[in-house]
Motif scaffolding. Structure first.
Motif, PDB file in Angstrom:
ATOM      1  N   GLY A   1     -10.117  18.191   7.521  1.00 29.99           N
ATOM      2  CA  GLY A   1     -11.061  17.074   7.424  1.00 29.99           C
ATOM      3  C   GLY A   1     -10.893  16.304   6.123  1.00 29.99           C
ATOM      4  N   ALA A   2     -10.686  17.042   5.035  1.00 27.54           N
ATOM      5  CA  ALA A   2     -10.475  16.393   3.738  1.00 27.54           C
ATOM      6  C   ALA A   2      -9.169  15.609   3.734  1.00 27.54           C
ATOM      7  CB  ALA A   2     -10.480  17.440   2.621  1.00 27.54           C
ATOM      8  N   GLN A   3      -8.138  16.156   4.370  1.00 30.72           N
ATOM      9  CA  GLN A   3      -6.864  15.440   4.432  1.00 30.72           C
ATOM     10  C   GLN A   3      -7.003  14.152   5.224  1.00 30.72           C
ATOM     11  OE1 GLN A   3      -3.358  17.763   5.020  1.00 30.72           O
ATOM     12  NE2 GLN A   3      -2.173  16.030   5.770  1.00 30.72           N
ATOM     13  N   LYS A   4      -7.787  14.166   6.291  1.00 29.96           N
ATOM     14  CA  LYS A   4      -8.021  12.949   7.078  1.00 29.96           C
ATOM     15  C   LYS A   4      -8.704  11.890   6.218  1.00 29.96           C
ATOM     16  CE  LYS A   4      -8.102  10.646  10.948  1.00 29.96           C
ATOM     17  NZ  LYS A   4      -6.899   9.965  11.369  1.00 29.96           N
ATOM     18  N   LEU A   5      -9.697  12.290   5.414  1.00 28.24           N
ATOM     19  CA  LEU A   5     -10.353  11.343   4.500  1.00 28.24           C
ATOM     20  C   LEU A   5      -9.350  10.780   3.494  1.00 28.24           C
ATOM     21  CD1 LEU A   5     -13.683  13.228   3.693  1.00 28.24           C
ATOM     22  CD2 LEU A   5     -13.417  11.190   5.118  1.00 28.24           C
ATOM     23  N   ALA A   6      -8.491  11.646   2.960  1.00 29.60           N
ATOM     24  CA  ALA A   6      -7.487  11.208   1.989  1.00 29.60           C
ATOM     25  C   ALA A   6      -6.505  10.224   2.631  1.00 29.60           C
ATOM     26  CB  ALA A   6      -6.745  12.415   1.423  1.00 29.60           C
ATOM     27  N   GLU A   7      -6.075  10.510   3.843  1.00 31.02           N
ATOM     28  CA  GLU A   7      -5.146   9.609   4.542  1.00 31.02           C
ATOM     29  C   GLU A   7      -5.789   8.256   4.816  1.00 31.02           C
ATOM     30  OE1 GLU A   7      -4.223  12.106   7.865  1.00 31.02           O
ATOM     31  OE2 GLU A   7      -2.526  13.058   6.849  1.00 31.02           O
ATOM     32  N   ASN A   8      -7.054   8.249   5.224  1.00 34.45           N
ATOM     33  CA  ASN A   8      -7.760   6.982   5.454  1.00 34.45           C
ATOM     34  C   ASN A   8      -7.876   6.182   4.165  1.00 34.45           C
ATOM     35  OD1 ASN A   8      -8.088   7.537   8.159  1.00 34.45           O
ATOM     36  ND2 ASN A   8     -10.162   8.328   7.927  1.00 34.45           N
ATOM     37  N   PHE A   9      -8.149   6.853   3.074  1.00 33.00           N
ATOM     38  CA  PHE A   9      -8.229   6.178   1.778  1.00 33.00           C
ATOM     39  C   PHE A   9      -6.878   5.573   1.406  1.00 33.00           C
ATOM     40  CE2 PHE A   9      -7.499   6.340  -2.797  1.00 33.00           C
ATOM     41  CZ  PHE A   9      -8.528   5.523  -3.251  1.00 33.00           C
ATOM     42  N   LEU A  10      -5.811   6.339   1.594  1.00 26.15           N
ATOM     43  CA  LEU A  10      -4.480   5.865   1.217  1.00 26.15           C
ATOM     44  C   LEU A  10      -4.034   4.670   2.047  1.00 26.15           C
ATOM     45  CD1 LEU A  10      -2.545   9.189   0.601  1.00 26.15           C
ATOM     46  CD2 LEU A  10      -3.174   7.461  -1.092  1.00 26.15           C
ATOM     47  N   THR A  11      -4.496   4.560   3.277  1.00 24.37           N
ATOM     48  CA  THR A  11      -4.142   3.421   4.130  1.00 24.37           C
ATOM     49  C   THR A  11      -4.491   2.102   3.447  1.00 24.37           C
ATOM     50  OG1 THR A  11      -4.412   4.716   6.130  1.00 24.37           O
ATOM     51  CG2 THR A  11      -4.558   2.333   6.366  1.00 24.37           C
ATOM     52  N   GLY A  12      -5.648   2.040   2.793  1.00 17.33           N
ATOM     53  CA  GLY A  12      -6.047   0.822   2.101  1.00 17.33           C
ATOM     54  C   GLY A  12      -5.562   0.744   0.673  1.00 17.33           C
ATOM     55  N   TYR A  13      -5.369   1.898   0.041  1.00 17.96           N
ATOM     56  CA  TYR A  13      -5.000   1.929  -1.377  1.00 17.96           C
ATOM     57  C   TYR A  13      -3.506   1.765  -1.599  1.00 17.96           C
ATOM     58  CZ  TYR A  13      -4.446   3.770  -6.096  1.00 17.96           C
ATOM     59  OH  TYR A  13      -4.106   3.932  -7.419  1.00 17.96           O
ATOM     60  N   LEU A  14      -2.711   2.489  -0.844  1.00 21.51           N
ATOM     61  CA  LEU A  14      -1.256   2.455  -1.003  1.00 21.51           C
ATOM     62  C   LEU A  14      -0.613   2.574   0.380  1.00 21.51           C
ATOM     63  CD1 LEU A  14       0.977   2.378  -3.208  1.00 21.51           C
ATOM     64  CD2 LEU A  14       0.975   4.874  -3.138  1.00 21.51           C
ATOM     65  N   PRO A  15      -0.529   1.430   1.100  1.00 22.07           N
ATOM     66  CA  PRO A  15       0.025   1.472   2.463  1.00 22.07           C
ATOM     67  C   PRO A  15       1.380   2.176   2.512  1.00 22.07           C
ATOM     68  CG  PRO A  15      -0.856  -0.693   1.973  1.00 22.07           C
ATOM     69  CD  PRO A  15      -0.878   0.085   0.683  1.00 22.07           C
ATOM     70  N   GLU A  16       1.599   2.905   3.570  1.00 20.45           N
ATOM     71  CA  GLU A  16       2.812   3.665   3.829  1.00 20.45           C
ATOM     72  C   GLU A  16       2.921   4.949   3.014  1.00 20.45           C
ATOM     73  OE1 GLU A  16       6.331   1.212   3.748  1.00 20.45           O
ATOM     74  OE2 GLU A  16       5.273  -0.454   4.696  1.00 20.45           O
ATOM     75  N   ALA A  17       1.954   5.237   2.170  1.00 24.15           N
ATOM     76  CA  ALA A  17       1.973   6.493   1.416  1.00 24.15           C
ATOM     77  C   ALA A  17       1.623   7.645   2.345  1.00 24.15           C
ATOM     78  CB  ALA A  17       0.993   6.440   0.255  1.00 24.15           C
ATOM     79  N   GLN A  18       2.182   8.786   2.075  1.00 23.57           N
ATOM     80  CA  GLN A  18       1.954   9.985   2.864  1.00 23.57           C
ATOM     81  C   GLN A  18       1.457  11.109   1.967  1.00 23.57           C
ATOM     82  OE1 GLN A  18       2.631  10.163   6.265  1.00 23.57           O
ATOM     83  NE2 GLN A  18       3.087   7.986   6.164  1.00 23.57           N
ATOM     84  N   ILE A  19       0.643  11.989   2.543  1.00 18.48           N
ATOM     85  CA  ILE A  19       0.260  13.209   1.831  1.00 18.48           C
ATOM     86  C   ILE A  19       1.496  14.092   1.794  1.00 18.48           C
ATOM     87  CG2 ILE A  19      -1.176  15.278   1.882  1.00 18.48           C
ATOM     88  CD1 ILE A  19      -2.827  12.793   1.349  1.00 18.48           C
ATOM     89  N   GLN A  20       1.874  14.551   0.610  1.00 16.95           N
ATOM     90  CA  GLN A  20       3.070  15.373   0.482  1.00 16.95           C
ATOM     91  C   GLN A  20       2.755  16.849   0.274  1.00 16.95           C
ATOM     92  OE1 GLN A  20       4.846  13.233  -2.778  1.00 16.95           O
ATOM     93  NE2 GLN A  20       6.046  11.983  -1.374  1.00 16.95           N
ATOM     94  N   GLU A  21       1.632  17.123  -0.370  1.00 16.11           N
ATOM     95  CA  GLU A  21       1.275  18.509  -0.652  1.00 16.11           C
ATOM     96  C   GLU A  21      -0.236  18.599  -0.777  1.00 16.11           C
ATOM     97  OE1 GLU A  21       2.468  21.798  -4.036  1.00 16.11           O
ATOM     98  OE2 GLU A  21       3.800  20.103  -3.688  1.00 16.11           O
TER      99      GLU A  21
END
Length: 88
Positions: free
Chosen positions: A38-58
């Motif tokens: 659930g926390a990773q989903k929140l982080a991914e949603n945040f990154l969509t607007g903050y740094l497009p195309e960024a991925q969670i790596q670890e």
């Protein structure tokens, strides 16, 4: 590190404020509102607007919060998600 006294201490951030074992935020008890997924989903949603195309790596589960390294091809930064509130 304090350049005048030589004292070392953690940088203010989630490690000091949200850590339920060692930090200021030791008070929350009981079940957390977010698990790692659930926390990773929140982080991914945040990154969509903050740094497009960024991925969670670890990802790392800490007492009271989760930390995620992110980037495009290499690591660009780190963000944390509060396990109780979902704040990033």
């Amino acid at each position: 590190m304090d350049r005048y006294s030589g004292a070392t201490y953690p940088e203010p951030g989630p490690n000091m404020m949200w850590n339920t074992r060692f930090g200021v935020g030791r008070t929350p008890t009981g079940d957390t509102g977010y698990d790692l997924a659930g926390a990773q989903k929140l982080a991914e949603n945040f990154l969509t607007g903050y740094l497009p195309e960024a991925q969670i790596q670890e990802s790392h589960a800490m007492p009271g919060y989760y930390t995620f390294d992110f980037g495009r091809n290499d690591t660009k930064g780190m963000l944390s998600v509060n396990a109780f509130s979902g704040h990033i």
